[in-house]
Motif scaffolding. Structure first.
Motif, PDB file in Angstrom:
ATOM      1  N   THR A 239      26.207 -13.304  -8.367  1.00 39.62           N
ATOM      2  CA  THR A 239      26.822 -12.549  -9.462  1.00 39.62           C
ATOM      3  C   THR A 239      26.748 -11.047  -9.173  1.00 39.62           C
ATOM      4  O   THR A 239      27.730 -10.320  -9.327  1.00 39.62           O
ATOM      5  N   GLU A 240      25.569 -10.599  -8.749  1.00 38.30           N
ATOM      6  CA  GLU A 240      25.461  -9.178  -8.403  1.00 38.30           C
ATOM      7  C   GLU A 240      26.288  -8.865  -7.159  1.00 38.30           C
ATOM      8  O   GLU A 240      26.906  -7.797  -7.064  1.00 38.30           O
TER       9      GLU A 240
ATOM     10  N   ALA B   3      29.798  -8.327  -8.222  1.00 41.41           N
ATOM     11  CA  ALA B   3      29.948  -7.034  -8.902  1.00 41.41           C
ATOM     12  C   ALA B   3      29.892  -5.894  -7.885  1.00 41.41           C
ATOM     13  O   ALA B   3      30.707  -4.957  -7.944  1.00 41.41           O
TER      14      ALA B   3
ATOM     15  N   PHE C 272      33.033  -3.470  -7.544  1.00 41.33           N
ATOM     16  CA  PHE C 272      32.870  -2.051  -7.881  1.00 41.33           C
ATOM     17  C   PHE C 272      32.917  -1.185  -6.617  1.00 41.33           C
ATOM     18  O   PHE C 272      33.371  -0.042  -6.646  1.00 41.33           O
TER      19      PHE C 272
ATOM     20  N   SER D 274      32.761 -14.617 -14.437  1.00 46.25           N
ATOM     21  CA  SER D 274      32.368 -13.208 -14.285  1.00 46.25           C
ATOM     22  C   SER D 274      33.451 -12.370 -13.592  1.00 46.25           C
ATOM     23  O   SER D 274      33.371 -11.146 -13.575  1.00 46.25           O
ATOM     24  N   TYR D 275      34.470 -13.009 -13.021  1.00 47.07           N
ATOM     25  CA  TYR D 275      35.426 -12.236 -12.212  1.00 47.07           C
ATOM     26  C   TYR D 275      36.225 -11.214 -13.032  1.00 47.07           C
ATOM     27  O   TYR D 275      36.271 -10.028 -12.686  1.00 47.07           O
TER      28      TYR D 275
ATOM     29  N   ILE E  27      34.596  -7.944 -14.639  1.00 46.57           N
ATOM     30  CA  ILE E  27      34.188  -6.933 -13.647  1.00 46.57           C
ATOM     31  C   ILE E  27      35.425  -6.247 -13.045  1.00 46.57           C
ATOM     32  O   ILE E  27      35.458  -5.018 -12.884  1.00 46.57           O
TER      33      ILE E  27
ATOM     34  N   ARG F 147      36.704  -3.910 -15.626  1.00 46.33           N
ATOM     35  CA  ARG F 147      35.791  -2.768 -15.827  1.00 46.33           C
ATOM     36  C   ARG F 147      35.898  -1.786 -14.663  1.00 46.33           C
ATOM     37  O   ARG F 147      35.690  -0.583 -14.830  1.00 46.33           O
ATOM     38  N   ALA F 148      36.238  -2.336 -13.478  1.00 47.00           N
ATOM     39  CA  ALA F 148      36.400  -1.463 -12.310  1.00 47.00           C
ATOM     40  C   ALA F 148      37.761  -0.756 -12.341  1.00 47.00           C
ATOM     41  O   ALA F 148      38.057   0.043 -11.455  1.00 47.00           O
TER      42      ALA F 148
ATOM     43  N   CYS G  25      27.020   0.449  -4.276  1.00 43.80           N
ATOM     44  CA  CYS G  25      26.981  -0.094  -5.632  1.00 43.80           C
ATOM     45  C   CYS G  25      25.653  -0.814  -5.865  1.00 43.80           C
ATOM     46  O   CYS G  25      24.989  -0.597  -6.887  1.00 43.80           O
TER      47      CYS G  25
ATOM     48  N   LEU H 122      22.903  -0.193  -8.762  1.00 39.39           N
ATOM     49  CA  LEU H 122      22.895  -1.228  -9.798  1.00 39.39           C
ATOM     50  C   LEU H 122      21.518  -1.881  -9.911  1.00 39.39           C
ATOM     51  O   LEU H 122      20.922  -1.926 -10.977  1.00 39.39           O
TER      52      LEU H 122
END
Ligand SMILES: Cc1ncc(COP(=O)(O)O)c(C=O)c1O
Length: 387
Positions: free
Chosen positions: A97-98, A101, A105, A123-124, A127, A130-131, A257, A261
């Motif tokens: 997951t990280e 991201a 990002f 989760s795709y 993110i 948001r990016a 990132c 993060l």
């Protein structure tokens, strides 16, 4: 009060959370969320426990401990013939997951377009949005989930920065074959695009099929970031240890990132995962064999209970059509119904689509003890009057 970020606050609680909560309230067998009910390999856990005792327990290097980066490089060579420089081309992350991201990002510039397939992992999209990127969704349809080549070609444009490819694919349980990957690679080369390859189920491929990383295709080595997960490979989903293999030019911005993060991932778990990736071929073959047997067992049980079961080529999820049962309602109603009335929980497949979606499929996770799978199948059969 000023509002929080509108992109993220616009998303609700995930369906996994909602269904898991309902499963707890009703004491039902939870085949909704995908987590195994065993404890992972003893030897891997032992290394983690010993390293908690002996240390080190302080911040490890930002890129990951050398043992794990070396093990990831060796794993790439052993299974896929990929030559990887562990110093420059491997990054350890706090789960896939990280990793996702950090890739998104790190690579996306606001206004870029990202091509991805529906149904998709939850989760795709948050993110990507948001990016600041624009998602270009391409739909795969049950029951065969075949690649819609014209729609895919039409989704690429001069603004395409990358494609996010999940193979083996959750929830469709599709494994992209070489021919499909070549088509995708051709589009990437034509549009000068990258790929973020979510390959967390790389060792869960059945019936003798190979898992082919897109990165191994001609011209793709420099265009792909390939993501793996110890959670899936060692049935240790709570550990959240992931790893990215990517060429230096891509990994540098991705690592930036990660640096801001989370910076690092627990060193003891990293050491244990390094040990795990070095296990012999028998471990990896055994994992796939065990899950293939569970797939057959549970898919057979669902079919006996009256479901239309869709082929499952990889992952630990099976999708089933509930129309043959005569249920009157959509997939959300169905998943609530079987949780409260039959004592078995699944997740609605429409939750993996945005907008209009097929509404007669439920996804069941079969990474559970045989007795649990048998009990779930017989509860469903009993409830729908098949036993
Ligand atoms: C397709 C896919 N990608 C990523 C993840 C997340 O992996 P991790 O637990 O390593 O963060 C999952 C977990 O279910 C998944 O199904």
């Amino acid at each position: 009060m000023k509002p929080a970020n509108s992109v993220l606050s616009g998303y609700g609680t995930t369906v996994f959370e909602v269904m898991s909560q309902l499963a707890v309230e009703h004491g039902s067998i939870n085949l909704g969320q995908g987590f195994p009910d065993d404890n992972g390999p003893d030897a891997v856990r032992r290394v983690a426990a010993e390293t908690v005792e002996s240390g080190p327990n302080q911040y490890p290097p930002m890129m990951g401990i050398p043992e794990l980066r070396q093990a990831v490089a060796a794993h790439n060579r052993r299974f896929y013939g990929l030559e990887v420089d562990w110093r420059q081309e491997v990054l350890v992350t706090s789960g896939a997951t990280e990793a996702l991201a950090a890739c998104l990002f790190g690579l996306i510039e606001p206004g870029d377009e990202v091509v991805l397939f529906e149904p998709l992992y939850d989760s795709y999209l948050p993110i990507i949005r948001r990016a600041g990127a624009v998602p270009r969704l391409v739909r795969l349809a049950p029951p065969d989930w075949s690649l819609p080549r014209d729609a895919l070609a039409a989704a690429f444009s001069p603004r395409t920065k990358l494609i996010l490819l999940n193979s083996p694919m959750n929830p469709a349980a599709k494994v992209f074959d070489r021919d499909e990957l070549e088509f995708i690679a051709g589009l990437m080369a034509r549009h000068d695009a990258y790929a973020v390859c979510d390959e967390v189920y790389e060792h869960l491929v059945f019936d003798g099929r190979p898992h082919v990383p897109l990165m191994t295709l001609p011209g793709m080595r420099e265009r792909c970031a390939r993501i793996g997960s110890a959670g899936k490979t060692f049935s240790l989903t709570g550990w959240k240890v992931g790893y990215i293999t990517a060429p230096l030019a891509l990994l540098q911005p991705i690592a930036k990132c990660h640096q801001y993060l989370v910076f690092t991932t627990p060193p003891n778990l990293q050491r244990a995962v390094a040990f795990g990736l070095g296990l012999d071929d028998g471990y990896f073959a055994g994992l796939a064999r065990d899950l293939e047997a569970k797939r057959d067992r549970f898919a057979g049980g669902l079919a006996e209970a009256g479901f239309g079961v869709i082929d499952c080529a990889g992952t630990y999820f099976v999708t089933a059509d509930f129309r043959p049962l005569g249920f009157n309602g959509d997939d959300v109603d169905f998943c609530r119904h079987i949780t409260t009335e039959a004592g078995v929980t699944a997740v609605p497949v429409s939750a993996f689509y945005e907008g209009e979606a097929p509404r007669h499929f439920a996804r069941f996770a079969f990474c559970k003890q045989d007795e649990v799978l048998d009990e779930a199948a017989s509860r469903l059969a009993r409830h729908f009057g098949r036993s």
